[in-house]
Write a protein that holds these residues in place. Structure first.
Motif, mmCIF file in Angstrom:
data_model
loop_
_atom_site.group_PDB
_atom_site.id
_atom_site.type_symbol
_atom_site.label_atom_id
_atom_site.label_comp_id
_atom_site.label_asym_id
_atom_site.label_seq_id
_atom_site.Cartn_x
_atom_site.Cartn_y
_atom_site.Cartn_z
ATOM 1 N N LYS A 423 29.735 36.929 32.586
ATOM 2 C CA LYS A 423 29.141 37.325 34.110
ATOM 3 C C LYS A 423 28.369 36.248 34.537
ATOM 4 O O LYS A 423 28.551 36.170 35.842
ATOM 5 N N ASN A 426 30.080 33.572 36.282
ATOM 6 C CA ASN A 426 30.779 34.267 37.837
ATOM 7 C C ASN A 426 29.475 34.449 38.740
ATOM 8 O O ASN A 426 29.901 34.727 39.757
ATOM 9 N N GLU A 428 27.060 36.449 38.437
ATOM 10 C CA GLU A 428 26.941 38.243 38.692
ATOM 11 C C GLU A 428 25.781 38.632 37.934
ATOM 12 O O GLU A 428 25.507 39.703 37.953
#
Length: 466
Positions: A423, A426, A428
């Motif tokens: 995550k 990315n 995020e």
């Protein structure tokens, strides 16, 4: 002519039989050669290396916080500039020697742009597997010189199939490296051998250097070397030379090098062994993390680590009568039993020694079965049923345990870091707060992204409230 051929075949059969009988006799006596041949050593090492790399890839669970927080997290901070230092590093009770090994690994990965989160999580254990293979090799060599080639082969079997060695040995704990150094050093100590005169004079200096390095990494390793050193002192002729011309110079040199490394990385002069002993022995600081009864290692800890190998180890100690090396196991267990805080990993360095005696027992069973078959004239039958039953028992009890503990039990805390690292790659993940017991997961060394993270603190209080 037919009679001659039949007589020749009979002579060959008797010769092969005697050779196998000799192999059985070697179980009860040390090898006449100082060590296995170089070609045999190479094959054994490659076998151990392949086994330990597979072992490292299969270990996917969480065992002890120190695997990450006292080694990889520190190494990550050295190389990449971010990572959490626990209170031990602020108190100066840890040496940088062990984390520097993994800092070197991280530096190489970064240099070749291989420092992806996936590789960063797998590479340290694979790196440790190389050291583990060296330890396996030296356990084989030690068993070879003490009990012979046949027992050494069964010792290696015991080492590679024991569930706890599989579960713990390739982890990046300082105890794992301490175990490797212990096995290597024991092989070179003259007092451990049956015939001390077979050992070259330089061997003891090498043994001392490795033992000193082990103490530099974990000061409690001195428990092992006090026992071995006293044994050597009893059998050596030049005791003055041993203490003042070997022990003192080697110890001072290793201590000076360690002190220099810690001075550079701490930024000030730190006596790590003294701080370590003050906290763990003199002030019983380790008791903050829990205590056990004095008999815990004998009734639970070490017996669980040996598991189904326990009866074979006990039998091997009794029948081999190698009391010096067997005494080391007892000495370590007794001394560690005095301390309130106890953990499985503390006595890991003597587990392979105990498994060596289990290997002796298995080799003795094998030889006894063969002797029975020889007396019956049945030399071509398969392995005796006693050995088959023993091997089956050990495999059925240890392999499932090893796989469950390494791949299923407590794997969630490692899986969550793998999830978070994906995550974070990315973009995020902006912030992470762990609302769980402290040090329950790996940290920046597994995430490998410099995002803010926090966790519940559990630093022990050094001063008691009034």
């Amino acid at each position: 002519m037919r009679r001659r051929r039949n007589a020749d075949k009979g002579d060959e059969e008797i010769q092969r039989s005697n050779e196998r009988e000799d192999k059985g006799i070697s179980v009860l006596s040390p090898s006449s050669s100082s060590s296995p041949s170089s070609s045999s050593t190479r094959r054994i090492f490659l076998l151990c290396l392949a086994a330990r790399i597979l072992n490292a890839l299969l270990v996917q669970t969480y065992f002890n916080p120190d695997e990450h927080w006292q080694a990889l997290e520190v190494a990550h901070r050295i190389v990449f500039g971010y990572g959490h230092l626990t209170w031990e590093w602020k108190k100066g009770i840890r040496s940088y020697l062990h984390p520097l090994l993994f800092a070197l690994l991280y530096k190489v990965l970064a240099l070749f742009h291989l420092d992806t989160p996936g590789i960063m999580m797998k590479a340290p254990r694979i790196f440790q597997s190389v050291f583990a293979a060296v330890g396996d090799l030296y356990l084989y060599k030690l068993s070879y010189v003490l009990f012979g080639r046949h027992a050494a082969q069964w010792t290696l079997f015991s080492q590679l199939t024991n569930w706890f060695m599989f579960f713990c040995y390739t982890r990046t704990l300082s105890n794992s490296l301490e175990t490797v150094l212990t096995l290597v050093s024991l092989y070179y100590w003259p007092c451990i051998r049956v015939d001390c005169c077979q050992v070259p004079s330089k061997s003891r200096k090498l043994a001392l250097a490795i033992a000193a390095l082990s103490c530099a990494i974990r000061p409690t390793s001195a428990i092992t070397w006090v026992y071995v050193g006293l044994l050597e002192l009893l059998i050596t002729r030049g005791r003055f030379m041993f203490v003042f011309l070997e022990v003192a110079p080697v110890g001072i040199l290793v201590f000076a090098v360690t002190l220099l490394f810690d001075r550079i990385l701490y930024g000030s002069w730190i006596l790590v062994p003294l701080n370590f002993l003050k906290f763990n022995l003199f002030s019983s600081g380790g008791d903050y993390y829990g205590t056990h009864k004095w008999h815990w290692y004998f009734t639970q800890g070490f017996t669980v680590m040996l598991f189904s190998f326990l009866p074979f180890t006990v039998a091997g100690i009794i029948y081999s009568k190698r009391w010096k090396i067997a005494g080391l196991i007892g000495w370590v267990l007794v001394i560690y039993s005095i301390l309130g805080h106890k953990e499985f990993r503390f006595v890991l360095p003597v587990l392979p020694v105990a498994l060596m005696f289990a290997g002796y027992s298995l080799a003795a069973i094998d030889s006894a079965d063969f002797s029975i078959r020889k007396r019956k004239g049945d030399l071509h039958s398969c392995t005796g049923w006693k050995l088959q039953l023993a091997v089956l028992l050990l495999l059925v009890t240890n392999i499932p345990m090893a796989l469950y503990m390494s791949m299923v039990h407590q794997r969630g805390t490692e899986d969550v870091m793998e999830f978070l690292s994906r995550k974070a790659s990315n973009g995020e993940v902006k912030h992470v707060l762990f609302l769980m017991p402290c040090h329950s997961t790996p940290y920046y060394s597994a995430l490998h992204h410099n995002v803010p993270m926090r966790f519940l603190d559990c630093t022990p209080r050094t001063k008691r409230p009034r």
